[in-house]
Design a protein around this motif. Structure first.
Motif, mmCIF file in Angstrom:
data_model
loop_
_atom_site.group_PDB
_atom_site.id
_atom_site.type_symbol
_atom_site.label_atom_id
_atom_site.label_comp_id
_atom_site.label_asym_id
_atom_site.label_seq_id
_atom_site.Cartn_x
_atom_site.Cartn_y
_atom_site.Cartn_z
ATOM 1 N N ARG A 141 6.189 -0.756 -47.225
ATOM 2 C CA ARG A 141 5.949 0.499 -47.952
ATOM 3 C C ARG A 141 7.238 1.064 -48.560
ATOM 4 N NH1 ARG A 141 0.758 2.083 -47.376
ATOM 5 N NH2 ARG A 141 1.098 4.271 -47.781
ATOM 6 N N GLN A 142 8.135 0.180 -48.963
ATOM 7 C CA GLN A 142 9.464 0.575 -49.439
ATOM 8 C C GLN A 142 9.433 1.511 -50.633
ATOM 9 O OE1 GLN A 142 12.290 -2.567 -49.865
ATOM 10 N NE2 GLN A 142 13.704 -1.329 -51.042
ATOM 11 N N VAL A 143 8.688 1.158 -51.678
ATOM 12 C CA VAL A 143 8.687 1.985 -52.889
ATOM 13 C C VAL A 143 8.189 3.388 -52.552
ATOM 14 C CG1 VAL A 143 7.664 2.292 -55.171
ATOM 15 C CG2 VAL A 143 8.486 0.040 -54.477
ATOM 16 N N ARG A 144 7.129 3.473 -51.779
ATOM 17 C CA ARG A 144 6.584 4.782 -51.404
ATOM 18 C C ARG A 144 7.624 5.606 -50.628
ATOM 19 N NH1 ARG A 144 1.201 4.742 -52.413
ATOM 20 N NH2 ARG A 144 0.303 2.688 -52.725
ATOM 21 N N ARG A 145 8.317 4.973 -49.726
ATOM 22 C CA ARG A 145 9.325 5.681 -48.935
ATOM 23 C C ARG A 145 10.522 6.083 -49.802
ATOM 24 N NH1 ARG A 145 7.859 1.850 -44.081
ATOM 25 N NH2 ARG A 145 6.544 3.297 -42.935
ATOM 26 N N MET A 146 10.879 5.237 -50.748
ATOM 27 C CA MET A 146 12.003 5.546 -51.629
ATOM 28 C C MET A 146 11.698 6.757 -52.507
ATOM 29 S SD MET A 146 13.227 1.716 -52.791
ATOM 30 C CE MET A 146 14.466 2.293 -53.962
ATOM 31 N N THR A 147 10.537 6.761 -53.165
ATOM 32 C CA THR A 147 10.230 7.882 -54.065
ATOM 33 C C THR A 147 10.070 9.186 -53.278
ATOM 34 O OG1 THR A 147 7.832 7.475 -54.113
ATOM 35 C CG2 THR A 147 9.191 6.390 -55.819
ATOM 36 N N ALA A 148 9.469 9.101 -52.099
ATOM 37 C CA ALA A 148 9.313 10.310 -51.273
ATOM 38 C C ALA A 148 10.673 10.875 -50.872
ATOM 39 C CB ALA A 148 8.473 10.002 -50.039
ATOM 40 N N SER A 149 11.648 9.983 -50.630
ATOM 41 C CA SER A 149 12.963 10.442 -50.174
ATOM 42 C C SER A 149 13.706 11.251 -51.238
ATOM 43 C CB SER A 149 13.817 9.262 -49.719
ATOM 44 O OG SER A 149 14.309 8.538 -50.823
ATOM 45 N N VAL A 150 13.319 11.112 -52.508
ATOM 46 C CA VAL A 150 13.951 11.896 -53.576
ATOM 47 C C VAL A 150 13.013 13.000 -54.071
ATOM 48 C CG1 VAL A 150 15.551 10.077 -54.279
ATOM 49 C CG2 VAL A 150 13.328 10.262 -55.422
ATOM 50 N N GLY A 151 11.971 13.296 -53.290
ATOM 51 C CA GLY A 151 11.100 14.418 -53.606
ATOM 52 C C GLY A 151 9.987 14.148 -54.594
ATOM 53 N N HIS A 152 9.663 12.877 -54.823
ATOM 54 C CA HIS A 152 8.612 12.516 -55.778
ATOM 55 C C HIS A 152 7.663 11.497 -55.135
ATOM 56 C CE1 HIS A 152 10.440 14.662 -59.111
ATOM 57 N NE2 HIS A 152 11.612 14.199 -58.696
ATOM 58 N N PRO A 153 6.710 11.977 -54.342
ATOM 59 C CA PRO A 153 5.797 11.054 -53.660
ATOM 60 C C PRO A 153 5.054 10.138 -54.632
ATOM 61 C CG PRO A 153 5.476 13.301 -52.886
ATOM 62 C CD PRO A 153 6.410 13.368 -54.052
ATOM 63 N N THR A 154 4.838 8.909 -54.203
ATOM 64 C CA THR A 154 4.076 7.933 -54.990
ATOM 65 C C THR A 154 2.593 8.279 -54.933
ATOM 66 O OG1 THR A 154 5.677 6.159 -54.631
ATOM 67 C CG2 THR A 154 3.406 5.488 -55.104
ATOM 68 N N LEU A 155 1.981 8.310 -56.108
ATOM 69 C CA LEU A 155 0.540 8.531 -56.209
ATOM 70 C C LEU A 155 -0.193 7.215 -56.466
ATOM 71 C CD1 LEU A 155 0.623 11.724 -58.454
ATOM 72 C CD2 LEU A 155 0.340 11.605 -55.961
ATOM 73 N N ARG A 156 0.428 6.334 -57.223
ATOM 74 C CA ARG A 156 -0.182 5.050 -57.561
ATOM 75 C C ARG A 156 0.935 4.034 -57.721
ATOM 76 N NH1 ARG A 156 -4.384 3.902 -62.591
ATOM 77 N NH2 ARG A 156 -4.981 1.816 -61.913
ATOM 78 N N LEU A 157 0.683 2.814 -57.246
ATOM 79 C CA LEU A 157 1.706 1.775 -57.261
ATOM 80 C C LEU A 157 1.086 0.472 -57.740
ATOM 81 C CD1 LEU A 157 4.586 0.839 -56.394
ATOM 82 C CD2 LEU A 157 3.644 0.425 -54.140
ATOM 83 N N ILE A 158 1.652 -0.087 -58.823
ATOM 84 C CA ILE A 158 1.153 -1.333 -59.397
ATOM 85 C C ILE A 158 2.313 -2.320 -59.502
ATOM 86 C CG2 ILE A 158 0.060 -2.428 -61.395
ATOM 87 C CD1 ILE A 158 -1.041 0.372 -62.148
ATOM 88 N N ARG A 159 2.193 -3.478 -58.830
ATOM 89 C CA ARG A 159 3.218 -4.514 -58.990
ATOM 90 C C ARG A 159 2.930 -5.247 -60.295
ATOM 91 N NH1 ARG A 159 4.798 -7.817 -53.984
ATOM 92 N NH2 ARG A 159 2.743 -8.710 -54.156
#
Length: 184
Positions: A141-159
């Motif tokens: 869940r790296q991308v989700r954790r990364m975006t949340a750490s800068v105050g922008h939670p992931t809503l949708r993730l597409i590889r």
């Protein structure tokens, strides 16, 4: 001859062939026999998933020492400023781990992507934005954790890409054979 499959994994599907009762899995998509997922996308993510019956290839793909690039399109809550994007690209700390530097950019123009079923949460007062993140590592869940750490939670993730292989014209739930040389 080994097979290499590019599959557009839909949202809500496990990256494996078995699951608990009621869970959607790869077994629901008439994939060829004896192929296995070469890596994972979590149930809440969608996009390019590679499958193969070539064990050494899968081992190479999953080995962190090979550091192949994976590109994600990420819909985030809010609109990141330059500092947030620079912080993401320099590496952020989550769960006691600092991510490696990566490429991050705001997608401009913003992509026109078909709505997801079920839809992404919507808040009238908070805009969303699509960014692209290119990683050479793959923590849970790296991308989700990364975006949340800068105050922008992931809503949708597409590889969108693994190595040289892109999602191209595949739509959710569809797969196609690809050549090994198209991946690396």
């Amino acid at each position: 001859m080994p097979r290499y499959i590019a599959f557009y994994k839909p949202y809500g599907v496990l990256s494996q062939f078995t699951g608990e009762k009621g869970q959607r899995t790869l077994a629901d998509f008439a994939l060829p026999e004896k192929v296995y997922a070469a890596g994972r996308l979590d149930k809440d993510s969608e996009g390019l998933l590679l499958l193969s019956d070539d064990g050494p290839f899968i081992k190479k793909l999953l080995n962190p020492d090979n550091a192949h690039e994976r590109v994600y399109w990420v819909e985030i809550e809010g609109e990141p400023n330059k500092a947030a994007l620079e912080e993401l690209s320099g590496g952020v700390v989550f769960k006691g781990y600092k991510s490696k530097p990566c490429r991050v950019s705001r997608l401009d123009p913003q992509p026109d992507i078909a709505p997801r079923d079920p839809p992404v949460r919507f808040r009238k007062s908070i805009p969303t934005c699509w960014i692209e993140i290119a990683l050479t590592e793959g923590k849970n869940r790296q991308v989700r954790r990364m975006t949340a750490s800068v105050g922008h939670p992931t809503l949708r993730l597409i590889r969108k890409k693994i190595g040289k292989l892109t999602l191209t014209d595949l739509v959710p739930g569809i797969w196609q054979d690809v050549k090994k040389m198209d991946i690396f």
